[in-house]
Motif scaffolding. Structure first.
Motif, PDB file in Angstrom:
ATOM      1  N   VAL B 288       0.865  -1.190   0.000  1.00  0.00           N
ATOM      2  CA  VAL B 288       0.000   0.000   0.000  1.00  0.00           C
ATOM      3  C   VAL B 288       0.896   1.233   0.000  1.00  0.00           C
ATOM      4  N   VAL B 289       0.666   2.118  -0.954  1.00  0.00           N
ATOM      5  CA  VAL B 289       1.436   3.367  -1.012  1.00  0.00           C
ATOM      6  C   VAL B 289       0.512   4.504  -0.573  1.00  0.00           C
ATOM      7  N   MET B 290       0.888   5.152   0.532  1.00  0.00           N
ATOM      8  CA  MET B 290       0.096   6.288   1.023  1.00  0.00           C
ATOM      9  C   MET B 290       0.758   7.572   0.550  1.00  0.00           C
ATOM     10  N   PRO B 291       0.000   8.585   0.221  1.00  0.00           N
ATOM     11  CA  PRO B 291       0.600   9.845  -0.203  1.00  0.00           C
ATOM     12  C   PRO B 291       1.314  10.531   0.956  1.00  0.00           C
ATOM     13  N   ASP B 292       2.298  11.317   0.630  1.00  0.00           N
ATOM     14  CA  ASP B 292       3.000  12.065   1.674  1.00  0.00           C
ATOM     15  C   ASP B 292       2.687  13.551   1.533  1.00  0.00           C
ATOM     16  N   LEU B 293       3.360  14.348   2.349  1.00  0.00           N
ATOM     17  CA  LEU B 293       3.092  15.788   2.359  1.00  0.00           C
ATOM     18  C   LEU B 293       3.368  16.412   0.989  1.00  0.00           C
ATOM     19  N   GLU B 294       4.407  15.905   0.319  1.00  0.00           N
ATOM     20  CA  GLU B 294       4.767  16.455  -0.987  1.00  0.00           C
ATOM     21  C   GLU B 294       3.594  16.356  -1.961  1.00  0.00           C
ATOM     22  N   GLU B 295       2.957  15.179  -1.974  1.00  0.00           N
ATOM     23  CA  GLU B 295       1.821  15.011  -2.893  1.00  0.00           C
ATOM     24  C   GLU B 295       0.668  15.915  -2.494  1.00  0.00           C
ATOM     25  N   ALA B 296       0.452  16.044  -1.179  1.00  0.00           N
ATOM     26  CA  ALA B 296      -0.640  16.905  -0.718  1.00  0.00           C
ATOM     27  C   ALA B 296      -0.397  18.353  -1.130  1.00  0.00           C
ATOM     28  N   VAL B 297       0.851  18.806  -0.959  1.00  0.00           N
ATOM     29  CA  VAL B 297       1.166  20.207  -1.280  1.00  0.00           C
ATOM     30  C   VAL B 297       1.101  20.437  -2.781  1.00  0.00           C
ATOM     31  N   ILE B 298       1.602  19.470  -3.555  1.00  0.00           N
ATOM     32  CA  ILE B 298       1.539  19.623  -5.015  1.00  0.00           C
ATOM     33  C   ILE B 298       0.077  19.735  -5.456  1.00  0.00           C
ATOM     34  N   ASP B 299      -0.779  18.903  -4.868  1.00  0.00           N
ATOM     35  CA  ASP B 299      -2.200  18.954  -5.209  1.00  0.00           C
ATOM     36  C   ASP B 299      -2.799  20.305  -4.801  1.00  0.00           C
ATOM     37  N   LEU B 300      -2.423  20.754  -3.612  1.00  0.00           N
ATOM     38  CA  LEU B 300      -2.938  22.035  -3.106  1.00  0.00           C
ATOM     39  C   LEU B 300      -2.496  23.188  -3.997  1.00  0.00           C
ATOM     40  N   LEU B 301      -1.204  23.175  -4.366  1.00  0.00           N
ATOM     41  CA  LEU B 301      -0.685  24.253  -5.220  1.00  0.00           C
ATOM     42  C   LEU B 301      -1.333  24.195  -6.604  1.00  0.00           C
ATOM     43  N   ALA B 302      -1.557  22.989  -7.111  1.00  0.00           N
ATOM     44  CA  ALA B 302      -2.178  22.863  -8.429  1.00  0.00           C
ATOM     45  C   ALA B 302      -3.592  23.428  -8.393  1.00  0.00           C
ATOM     46  N   ARG B 303      -4.300  23.147  -7.283  1.00  0.00           N
ATOM     47  CA  ARG B 303      -5.659  23.693  -7.178  1.00  0.00           C
ATOM     48  C   ARG B 303      -5.609  25.209  -7.016  1.00  0.00           C
ATOM     49  N   GLY B 304      -4.577  25.693  -6.286  1.00  0.00           N
ATOM     50  CA  GLY B 304      -4.406  27.145  -6.153  1.00  0.00           C
ATOM     51  C   GLY B 304      -4.174  27.778  -7.504  1.00  0.00           C
ATOM     52  N   ASP B 305      -3.360  27.116  -8.341  1.00  0.00           N
ATOM     53  CA  ASP B 305      -3.087  27.634  -9.686  1.00  0.00           C
ATOM     54  C   ASP B 305      -4.364  27.666 -10.518  1.00  0.00           C
ATOM     55  N   ARG B 306      -5.170  26.570 -10.387  1.00  0.00           N
ATOM     56  CA  ARG B 306      -6.416  26.533 -11.171  1.00  0.00           C
ATOM     57  C   ARG B 306      -7.339  27.670 -10.736  1.00  0.00           C
ATOM     58  N   ARG B 307      -7.384  27.875  -9.387  1.00  0.00           N
ATOM     59  CA  ARG B 307      -8.258  28.937  -8.877  1.00  0.00           C
ATOM     60  C   ARG B 307      -7.765  30.300  -9.380  1.00  0.00           C
ATOM     61  N   ALA B 308      -6.419  30.473  -9.358  1.00  0.00           N
ATOM     62  CA  ALA B 308      -5.859  31.741  -9.831  1.00  0.00           C
ATOM     63  C   ALA B 308      -6.147  31.935 -11.316  1.00  0.00           C
ATOM     64  N   LEU B 309      -6.073  30.834 -12.071  1.00  0.00           N
ATOM     65  CA  LEU B 309      -6.367  30.923 -13.508  1.00  0.00           C
ATOM     66  C   LEU B 309      -7.805  31.380 -13.724  1.00  0.00           C
ATOM     67  N   GLU B 310      -8.710  30.810 -12.888  1.00  0.00           N
ATOM     68  CA  GLU B 310     -10.117  31.212 -13.020  1.00  0.00           C
ATOM     69  C   GLU B 310     -10.291  32.692 -12.684  1.00  0.00           C
ATOM     70  N   LEU B 311      -9.589  33.111 -11.600  1.00  0.00           N
ATOM     71  CA  LEU B 311      -9.749  34.503 -11.162  1.00  0.00           C
ATOM     72  C   LEU B 311      -9.161  35.493 -12.164  1.00  0.00           C
ATOM     73  N   THR B 312      -8.031  35.090 -12.794  1.00  0.00           N
ATOM     74  CA  THR B 312      -7.362  36.036 -13.692  1.00  0.00           C
ATOM     75  C   THR B 312      -7.760  35.821 -15.146  1.00  0.00           C
ATOM     76  N   GLY B 313      -8.685  34.946 -15.367  1.00  0.00           N
ATOM     77  CA  GLY B 313      -9.137  34.709 -16.735  1.00  0.00           C
ATOM     78  C   GLY B 313      -8.076  34.083 -17.611  1.00  0.00           C
ATOM     79  N   GLY B 314      -7.151  33.337 -16.990  1.00  0.00           N
ATOM     80  CA  GLY B 314      -6.158  32.591 -17.768  1.00  0.00           C
ATOM     81  C   GLY B 314      -4.905  33.369 -18.089  1.00  0.00           C
ATOM     82  N   SER B 315      -4.766  34.577 -17.512  1.00  0.00           N
ATOM     83  CA  SER B 315      -3.565  35.362 -17.835  1.00  0.00           C
ATOM     84  C   SER B 315      -2.347  34.911 -17.070  1.00  0.00           C
ATOM     85  N   ARG B 316      -2.520  34.095 -16.032  1.00  0.00           N
ATOM     86  CA  ARG B 316      -1.411  33.639 -15.188  1.00  0.00           C
ATOM     87  C   ARG B 316      -0.547  32.604 -15.886  1.00  0.00           C
TER      88      ARG B 316
END
Lengths: 244, 316
Positions: B288-316
């Motif tokens: 069983v492979v459990m995710p670590d903090l790195e995967e959690a942060v990468i996922d969090l940052l990716a979602r932050g980027d998506r949210r920023a893209l939505e807010l800036t209309g894709g200019s980021r």
């Protein structure tokens, strides 16, 4: 006060371990004064305000020590500290921002005294020391010149981006100042244009503020006033540059 | 109890660029709190405001109840800092650095606690060596000694292990753990996820100057990487892949050579194992492979980027 004393003690140790300092502040003025003071005979005294040329140069070369410290040593040292984050570390450790500048002023003046003493001992062995006409005015000239040029060095070190730039600019300013402002030919041997340029150089006035009262050529008051003006301008510029 | 560090609505701009954007952060006494994020996320500027080296544009910072700008001299004897991109004079010797940075709260000099500190960090033999002659690891250990010299209540460590070899990193980690054990509060800036996971009681993830989330590493993993991956040898003669896909919580199933990899939420592990037992096909190589903090942060940052893209209309 404790912070400044600690910084002064440490910085004095460090500058004396620095080859650039040993070469430029101690060796260079001694070697050049020995060469140039021995290059003119007593017959050339006309161009030296009727003073023996060797005595003229011995009295002039304290300004060369001051210029080496203010135009080369301090700017290179300070810009290097800024570039490498040494000042950040001092500030984070609780040393007030101004304490490093005050410590450098004390180090600059102290080093001027030590290097000047060594220069006078060596030059005195070869050419003898000229009698000091006005000891008080001469001492004021040396101290004010050292404070003023160390302040110029602090300003250069605060605005130039790194140690290499400080070394380049410092040497570029130092050598013309050295040649025209005290270490080279006397003003009466210069062309009118060079004499005019020399009058604009701050080092010329540091040299005058020391040499004139020492050799009895004048009080040096006018020179001293200009040196004080340079000090004020450099302190104002430094305060603006580091936003105290 | 009042936090050792209280940051509220902290903002800092360099020209037109907002580097720290309404950051809130609390650090409780005795905690190791990590600031995580990619380069340019605003971590270093945040700790520079906390340590009083930079003046915030707006918001408030209190450290041990004091204002780092107004009460700087008083505060700096209570805070030990190891700062990114800072150094010591090349020709300054280790022993001289210790004397220079000691203050009235410092450990007594001589043969006592300072020597103990040097010994703990493996620097006893280097007391007379100039800074320029020290290796990268020795320099970082010296910075730690200097940060601890004055018995600070808060230690700020910015990219402490950057450039160190793995063995030196472990040594420094042990040193940081011993700080916590001694009751010192630690604010740790790092972009190494394994370091944050190994050392921090809580981490704050920053991106573009904003705090995306704060929590214990295990909480962040639960919130942002709540999945698991199970691998086992493909001995499932009679069990089709479709049956695995039908198990509750399974998101995907794929074959990797002789292995089967099942990915899904964590409840899937129990359901999958029960199904395998039920089918009478119990693999001996199940992992069983459990995710670590790195995967959690990468996922969090990716979602932050998506949210920023939505807010800036894709200019980021």
């Amino acid at each position: 006060m404790n912070a400044i004393l600690k910084l002064v003690r440490t910085e004095l140790r460090l500058v004396l371990r620095e080859p650039l300092v040993l070469a430029f502040v101690f060796a260079f003025p001694i070697l050049t004064v020995l060469v140039i003071a021995g290059s003119f005979g007593a017959d050339d005294a006309d161009a030296f305000a009727n003073v023996d040329p060797s005595q003229w140069y011995v009295a002039s070369y304290l300004a060369v020590v001051i210029a080496a410290i203010g135009l080369v040593m301090v700017p290179v040292h300070l810009a290097g500290y800024r570039e490498r984050g040494v000042l950040r570390r001092f500030t984070a450790a609780g040393f007030p921002r101004w304490s490093f500048a005050v410590a450098q002023l004390i180090v600059g003046v102290s080093l001027t005294m030590v290097a000047s003493g060594v220069l006078l001992v060596v030059a005195g062995l070869f050419y003898g020391l000229p009698p000091v006409g006005n000891p008080l005015a001469t001492t004021v000239g040396v101290v004010l010149g050292a404070v003023s040029f160390t302040s110029v060095g602090l300003l250069l070190g605060a605005v130039l981006p790194n140690a290499r730039a400080a070394q380049g600019v410092g040497l570029l300013v130092f050598f013309p100042s050295f040649l025209l402002g005290g270490g080279g030919p006397p003003p009466d041997a210069m062309s009118a244009t060079m004499r005019q340029i020399a009058r604009l150089l701050p080092l010329t006035h540091v040299t005058g503020a020391i040499r004139d009262p020492w050799l009895g050529l004048g009080t040096g008051t006018w020179h001293l006033a200009i040196v004080a003006g340079v000090l004020m301008l450099s302190v104002l510029g430094w305060r603006r540059a580091v936003r105290l | 109890m009042r936090p050792v560090v209280e940051v509220r609505e902290l903002c800092k701009r360099y020209g037109d660029r907002t580097v720290v954007d309404h950051v809130d952060l609390d650090v409780a006494e005795g905690e190791i709190v990590g600031l995580l994020g990619s380069n340019g996320a605003g971590k270093t500027t945040t700790v520079e405001c906390i340590s009083g080296l930079r003046r915030p544009d707006s918001g408030s910072v209190r450290v041990l109840g004091l204002d780092p700008q107004a009460d700087g001299p008083q505060l700096r004897s209570l805070v030990g800092s190891q700062l990114q991109d800072s150094s010591l004079p090349d020709r300054l010797r280790v022993g001289e650095a210790i004397e220079l940075f000691r203050d009235s709260r410092a450990l007594p000099s001589g043969s006592g606690p300072v020597n103990g500190l040097l010994q703990a960090f493996g620097l006893t033999e280097h007391r007379r060596q100039p800074f320029s002659a020290l290796s990268g690891g020795q320099r970082q250990r010296l910075f730690l000694v200097l940060a601890l010299l004055n018995r600070p209540r808060l230690v700020i460590l910015d990219e402490l292990t950057q450039g160190l070899d793995p063995a030196s990193r472990r040594d420094v980690w042990d040193a940081v753990r011993s700080l916590r054990d001694a009751g010192t509060t630690v604010l740790l800036v790092t972009h190494y996820m394994d370091e944050a996971q190994a050392l921090c009681d809580r981490v704050a993830v920053l991106d573009d100057g904003r705090v995306l989330d704060v929590g214990a590493p295990v909480q962040l993993v639960d919130r942002h990487a709540p999945w698991a991956t199970v691998r086992f040898g493909a001995t499932l003669g009679g069990v089709p892949i479709e049956s695995l896909r039908a198990i509750e919580g399974v998101r995907s199933v794929r074959r990797l050579g002789t292995q089967v990899e099942v990915h899904g939420d964590r409840r899937m592990i129990a359901h999958l194992c029960a199904s395998l037992v039920g089918w009478g096909d119990v693999p001996g190589d199940l992992s069983v492979v459990m995710p670590d903090l790195e995967e959690a942060v990468i996922d969090l940052l990716a979602r932050g980027d998506r949210r920023a893209l939505e807010l800036t209309g894709g200019s980021r």
